[in-house]
Design a protein around this motif. Structure first.
Motif, PDB file in Angstrom:
ATOM      1  N   ILE A  27       0.861  -1.185   0.000  1.00 14.93           N
ATOM      2  CA  ILE A  27       0.000   0.000   0.000  1.00 14.93           C
ATOM      3  C   ILE A  27       0.896   1.234   0.000  1.00 14.93           C
ATOM      4  CG2 ILE A  27      -1.918  -1.126   1.231  1.00 14.93           C
ATOM      5  CD1 ILE A  27      -0.917   0.146   3.841  1.00 14.93           C
ATOM      6  N   THR A  28       0.328   2.364  -0.417  1.00 13.92           N
ATOM      7  CA  THR A  28       1.091   3.608  -0.270  1.00 13.92           C
ATOM      8  C   THR A  28       0.639   4.287   1.022  1.00 13.92           C
ATOM      9  OG1 THR A  28      -0.494   4.944  -1.517  1.00 13.92           O
ATOM     10  CG2 THR A  28       1.288   3.914  -2.764  1.00 13.92           C
ATOM     11  N   VAL A  29       1.592   4.870   1.723  1.00 16.80           N
ATOM     12  CA  VAL A  29       1.316   5.493   3.021  1.00 16.80           C
ATOM     13  C   VAL A  29       1.944   6.877   3.053  1.00 16.80           C
ATOM     14  CG1 VAL A  29       1.808   5.366   5.502  1.00 16.80           C
ATOM     15  CG2 VAL A  29       1.127   3.305   4.263  1.00 16.80           C
ATOM     16  N   GLU A  30       1.094   7.885   3.208  1.00 18.81           N
ATOM     17  CA  GLU A  30       1.568   9.271   3.244  1.00 18.81           C
ATOM     18  C   GLU A  30       1.180   9.878   4.599  1.00 18.81           C
ATOM     19  OE1 GLU A  30       3.254  10.652   0.693  1.00 18.81           O
ATOM     20  OE2 GLU A  30       3.445  12.526   1.803  1.00 18.81           O
ATOM     21  N   PRO A  31       2.153  10.050   5.491  1.00 22.23           N
ATOM     22  CA  PRO A  31       1.797  10.643   6.791  1.00 22.23           C
ATOM     23  C   PRO A  31       1.135  12.014   6.631  1.00 22.23           C
ATOM     24  CG  PRO A  31       3.988   9.682   6.881  1.00 22.23           C
ATOM     25  CD  PRO A  31       3.573   9.665   5.426  1.00 22.23           C
ATOM     26  N   LEU A  32       0.174  12.310   7.518  1.00 24.24           N
ATOM     27  CA  LEU A  32      -0.561  13.576   7.454  1.00 24.24           C
ATOM     28  C   LEU A  32       0.136  14.671   8.235  1.00 24.24           C
ATOM     29  CD1 LEU A  32      -4.215  12.289   8.028  1.00 24.24           C
ATOM     30  CD2 LEU A  32      -3.126  12.873   5.862  1.00 24.24           C
ATOM     31  N   SER A  33       0.893  14.255   9.232  1.00 23.19           N
ATOM     32  CA  SER A  33       1.660  15.197  10.054  1.00 23.19           C
ATOM     33  C   SER A  33       2.746  14.380  10.729  1.00 23.19           C
ATOM     34  CB  SER A  33       0.766  15.880  11.108  1.00 23.19           C
ATOM     35  OG  SER A  33       0.491  14.988  12.172  1.00 23.19           O
ATOM     36  N   GLY A  34       3.566  15.047  11.521  1.00 24.02           N
ATOM     37  CA  GLY A  34       4.573  14.290  12.259  1.00 24.02           C
ATOM     38  C   GLY A  34       3.990  13.533  13.449  1.00 24.02           C
ATOM     39  N   LEU A  49      -9.773  -8.211   0.911  1.00 20.15           N
ATOM     40  CA  LEU A  49      -8.377  -7.770   1.013  1.00 20.15           C
ATOM     41  C   LEU A  49      -7.441  -8.971   1.128  1.00 20.15           C
ATOM     42  CD1 LEU A  49      -8.996  -4.855   3.533  1.00 20.15           C
ATOM     43  CD2 LEU A  49      -8.511  -4.636   1.084  1.00 20.15           C
ATOM     44  N   GLN A  50      -6.376  -8.936   0.371  1.00 19.17           N
ATOM     45  CA  GLN A  50      -5.361  -9.987   0.467  1.00 19.17           C
ATOM     46  C   GLN A  50      -4.687  -9.893   1.846  1.00 19.17           C
ATOM     47  OE1 GLN A  50      -4.983 -12.366  -1.900  1.00 19.17           O
ATOM     48  NE2 GLN A  50      -6.700 -11.300  -2.868  1.00 19.17           N
ATOM     49  N   PRO A  51      -4.281 -11.046   2.413  1.00 15.64           N
ATOM     50  CA  PRO A  51      -3.692 -11.023   3.764  1.00 15.64           C
ATOM     51  C   PRO A  51      -2.503 -10.073   3.911  1.00 15.64           C
ATOM     52  CG  PRO A  51      -4.130 -13.281   3.074  1.00 15.64           C
ATOM     53  CD  PRO A  51      -4.425 -12.403   1.882  1.00 15.64           C
ATOM     54  N   ASP A  52      -1.631  -9.984   2.889  1.00 15.26           N
ATOM     55  CA  ASP A  52      -0.461  -9.098   3.025  1.00 15.26           C
ATOM     56  C   ASP A  52      -0.859  -7.614   2.963  1.00 15.26           C
ATOM     57  OD1 ASP A  52      -1.123  -9.454   0.377  1.00 15.26           O
ATOM     58  OD2 ASP A  52       0.922  -9.849  -0.336  1.00 15.26           O
ATOM     59  N   VAL A  53      -1.925  -7.323   2.213  1.00 16.77           N
ATOM     60  CA  VAL A  53      -2.427  -5.943   2.168  1.00 16.77           C
ATOM     61  C   VAL A  53      -3.064  -5.583   3.508  1.00 16.77           C
ATOM     62  CG1 VAL A  53      -4.130  -4.397   1.082  1.00 16.77           C
ATOM     63  CG2 VAL A  53      -2.783  -5.987  -0.335  1.00 16.77           C
ATOM     64  N   HIS A  79     -19.113  -1.567   4.159  1.00 12.41           N
ATOM     65  CA  HIS A  79     -18.552  -0.759   5.262  1.00 12.41           C
ATOM     66  C   HIS A  79     -18.405  -1.638   6.505  1.00 12.41           C
ATOM     67  CE1 HIS A  79     -18.818   3.427   7.425  1.00 12.41           C
ATOM     68  NE2 HIS A  79     -18.242   2.568   8.223  1.00 12.41           N
ATOM     69  N   LYS A  80     -19.441  -2.416   6.827  1.00 17.38           N
ATOM     70  CA  LYS A  80     -19.391  -3.276   8.014  1.00 17.38           C
ATOM     71  C   LYS A  80     -18.383  -4.409   7.833  1.00 17.38           C
ATOM     72  CE  LYS A  80     -23.957  -3.654   8.355  1.00 17.38           C
ATOM     73  NZ  LYS A  80     -25.259  -4.143   8.873  1.00 17.38           N
ATOM     74  N   THR A  81     -18.328  -4.972   6.637  1.00 11.21           N
ATOM     75  CA  THR A  81     -17.375  -6.065   6.379  1.00 11.21           C
ATOM     76  C   THR A  81     -15.941  -5.574   6.593  1.00 11.21           C
ATOM     77  OG1 THR A  81     -18.879  -7.102   4.829  1.00 11.21           O
ATOM     78  CG2 THR A  81     -16.568  -7.718   4.632  1.00 11.21           C
ATOM     79  N   PHE A  82     -15.613  -4.407   6.049  1.00 11.77           N
ATOM     80  CA  PHE A  82     -14.262  -3.878   6.255  1.00 11.77           C
ATOM     81  C   PHE A  82     -14.017  -3.589   7.742  1.00 11.77           C
ATOM     82  CE2 PHE A  82     -11.475  -0.084   6.640  1.00 11.77           C
ATOM     83  CZ  PHE A  82     -10.290  -0.748   6.384  1.00 11.77           C
ATOM     84  N   SER A  83     -15.008  -3.018   8.411  1.00 12.25           N
ATOM     85  CA  SER A  83     -14.854  -2.661   9.836  1.00 12.25           C
ATOM     86  C   SER A  83     -14.525  -3.883  10.679  1.00 12.25           C
ATOM     87  CB  SER A  83     -16.146  -2.043  10.376  1.00 12.25           C
ATOM     88  OG  SER A  83     -16.542  -0.938   9.604  1.00 12.25           O
ATOM     89  N   ARG A  84     -15.086  -5.026  10.335  1.00 11.03           N
ATOM     90  CA  ARG A  84     -14.913  -6.231  11.159  1.00 11.03           C
ATOM     91  C   ARG A  84     -13.473  -6.751  11.146  1.00 11.03           C
ATOM     92  NH1 ARG A  84     -20.556  -7.485   9.398  1.00 11.03           N
ATOM     93  NH2 ARG A  84     -21.817  -7.105  11.268  1.00 11.03           N
ATOM     94  N   HIS A  85     -12.630  -6.275  10.231  1.00 13.16           N
ATOM     95  CA  HIS A  85     -11.203  -6.613  10.305  1.00 13.16           C
ATOM     96  C   HIS A  85     -10.583  -6.070  11.601  1.00 13.16           C
ATOM     97  CE1 HIS A  85     -10.948  -8.342   6.367  1.00 13.16           C
ATOM     98  NE2 HIS A  85     -11.368  -7.240   5.772  1.00 13.16           N
ATOM     99  N   PHE A  86     -11.199  -5.033  12.168  1.00 10.70           N
ATOM    100  CA  PHE A  86     -10.644  -4.416  13.380  1.00 10.70           C
ATOM    101  C   PHE A  86     -11.238  -5.028  14.646  1.00 10.70           C
ATOM    102  CE2 PHE A  86     -10.067  -1.565   9.892  1.00 10.70           C
ATOM    103  CZ  PHE A  86      -8.801  -1.054  10.095  1.00 10.70           C
ATOM    104  N   GLY A  87     -12.323  -5.763  14.516  1.00  8.98           N
ATOM    105  CA  GLY A  87     -12.953  -6.411  15.665  1.00  8.98           C
ATOM    106  C   GLY A  87     -14.457  -6.458  15.521  1.00  8.98           C
ATOM    107  N   GLU A  88     -15.083  -6.848  16.611  1.00 11.37           N
ATOM    108  CA  GLU A  88     -16.543  -7.005  16.636  1.00 11.37           C
ATOM    109  C   GLU A  88     -17.211  -5.632  16.691  1.00 11.37           C
ATOM    110  OE1 GLU A  88     -19.815  -8.722  19.769  1.00 11.37           O
ATOM    111  OE2 GLU A  88     -17.735  -9.354  20.025  1.00 11.37           O
ATOM    112  N   LEU A  89     -18.319  -5.475  15.980  1.00 14.75           N
ATOM    113  CA  LEU A  89     -19.023  -4.190  15.971  1.00 14.75           C
ATOM    114  C   LEU A  89     -20.008  -4.124  17.127  1.00 14.75           C
ATOM    115  CD1 LEU A  89     -19.740  -3.751  12.153  1.00 14.75           C
ATOM    116  CD2 LEU A  89     -17.655  -3.286  13.464  1.00 14.75           C
TER     117      LEU A  89
END
Ligand code: MN
Length: 315
Positions: A27-34, A49-53, A79-89
């Motif tokens: 993925i590309t990652v651009e910090p927003l601030s320090g 999403l692929q596991p490495d992504v 939206h909910k499917t992606f959210s569940r990668h972070f845990g239970e809703l």
């Protein structure tokens, strides 16, 4: 000669959000601030999403605490499917639901509505700290937003803690906070109609579920990093301290979180999606717009019972 000068001033790796900047390949990652936040590119969140992504997204989340994706035209299910990668809703007792779905909430200000002065939420805050397991993350997407203004700002509470003196750290390391959401409905009803918060009309939470005691310094369950977990929204007092003493210290600590060098700020566009760590950052909407609609929808990922410094030494 130049080489010698260089060697005498040895420089470490670039720091982002208080830690060495990791390498990202998928993925590309651009910090927003320090201080915190990054914008991630090269990902379509409608697709599995692929596991490495996914691993790199999670690494960015852990490092930056606020991750931003642009142009994500998701259905509520996606939206909910992606959210569940972070845990239970989880649903929330106080936040209005979106589309009749208990697991989605909305933040909405109509174009004709004047600036809604809600003092506690116009300050940096963490969401729903009165719950026994306050949210780990919020996944929020813009349906409508002003052409300019209406940003969301974040403050990195790990950095706030890390910049305290050892003396003050030692004091707050042992403190516990009483948070309560019991009063918000009755207090809201006493306000003039145009000043009222848009609250959920009914919920099944018990009174007991609306009040909790949490450590004032929160420890990251994976990295062990410490952060300030004491903010004014829903705050009652520090355990064993009077209300007056509690307010004095809280006001000082809350003031530190206002410093610009802990912040990032995200400008919304339609279909911008932000995931923020609600445990280790503070956030606030900036209501500096007028005559435009701002409509954000979100899911809430349930967190662990907050770990304090005492839990860490007990392990
Ligand atoms: Mn909030």
């Amino acid at each position: 000669m130049a080489t010698q000068i260089h060697q005498s001033h040895e420089v470490g790796p670039p720091i982002a959000a208080g830690l060495p900047m990791p390498q990202f390949r998928k993925i590309t990652v651009e910090p927003l601030s320090g201080a915190c936040g990054c914008e991630i590119g090269g990902v379509d969140l409608r697709e599995p999403l692929q596991p490495d992504v996914l691993a790199e997204i999670m690494l960015a989340f852990e490092q930056f605490l606020v991750i931003v994706f642009r142009d994500q035209d998701l259905t509520p299910e996606q939206h909910k499917t992606f959210s569940r990668h972070f845990g239970e809703l989880t649903e929330l007792p106080q936040a209005p639901t979106y589309g009749g779905d208990r697991l989605m909430q909305e933040v909405r200000r109509e174009a004709w509505e004047a600036v809604n002065v809600v003092p506690s939420f116009e300050h940096f805050h963490t969401d729903s700290p009165f719950l026994a397991q306050p949210p780990k993350a919020i996944v929020m997407r813009a349906l409508d937003c002003p052409q300019w203004g209406g940003d969301t700002a974040f403050s990195n509470a790990c950095l706030v803690y890390e910049h305290l003196s050892d003396g003050l750290k030692a004091v707050i390391d042992t403190l516990q906070v009483v948070y309560s959401g019991k009063e918000i409905w009755s207090r809201n009803e006493k306000l003039p109609p145009d000043k009222r918060l848009r609250l959920r009309e009914s919920h099944d939470f018990t009174e007991d579920q609306l009040e909790s005691i949490h450590p004032a310094v929160r420890v990251h369950p994976e990295t062990g990093r410490r952060s300030l977990f004491a903010t004014s929204a829903y705050f009652q007092r520090f355990v064993g301290w009077s209300e007056e003493e509690s307010r004095a210290l809280l006001t000082y600590l809350q003031g530190l979180a206002q410093h610009l060098h802990y912040h990032c700020r995200v400008k919304w566009r339609k279909n911008t999606l932000i995931v923020w760590d609600n445990r280790f950052t503070l956030h606030r909407g900036v209501h500096d717009f007028k005559n435009e609609r701002r409509h954000l929808i979100r899911t809430t990922v349930i967190g662990e019972r907050p770990l304090g410094v005492a839990d860490l030494t007990a392990r």
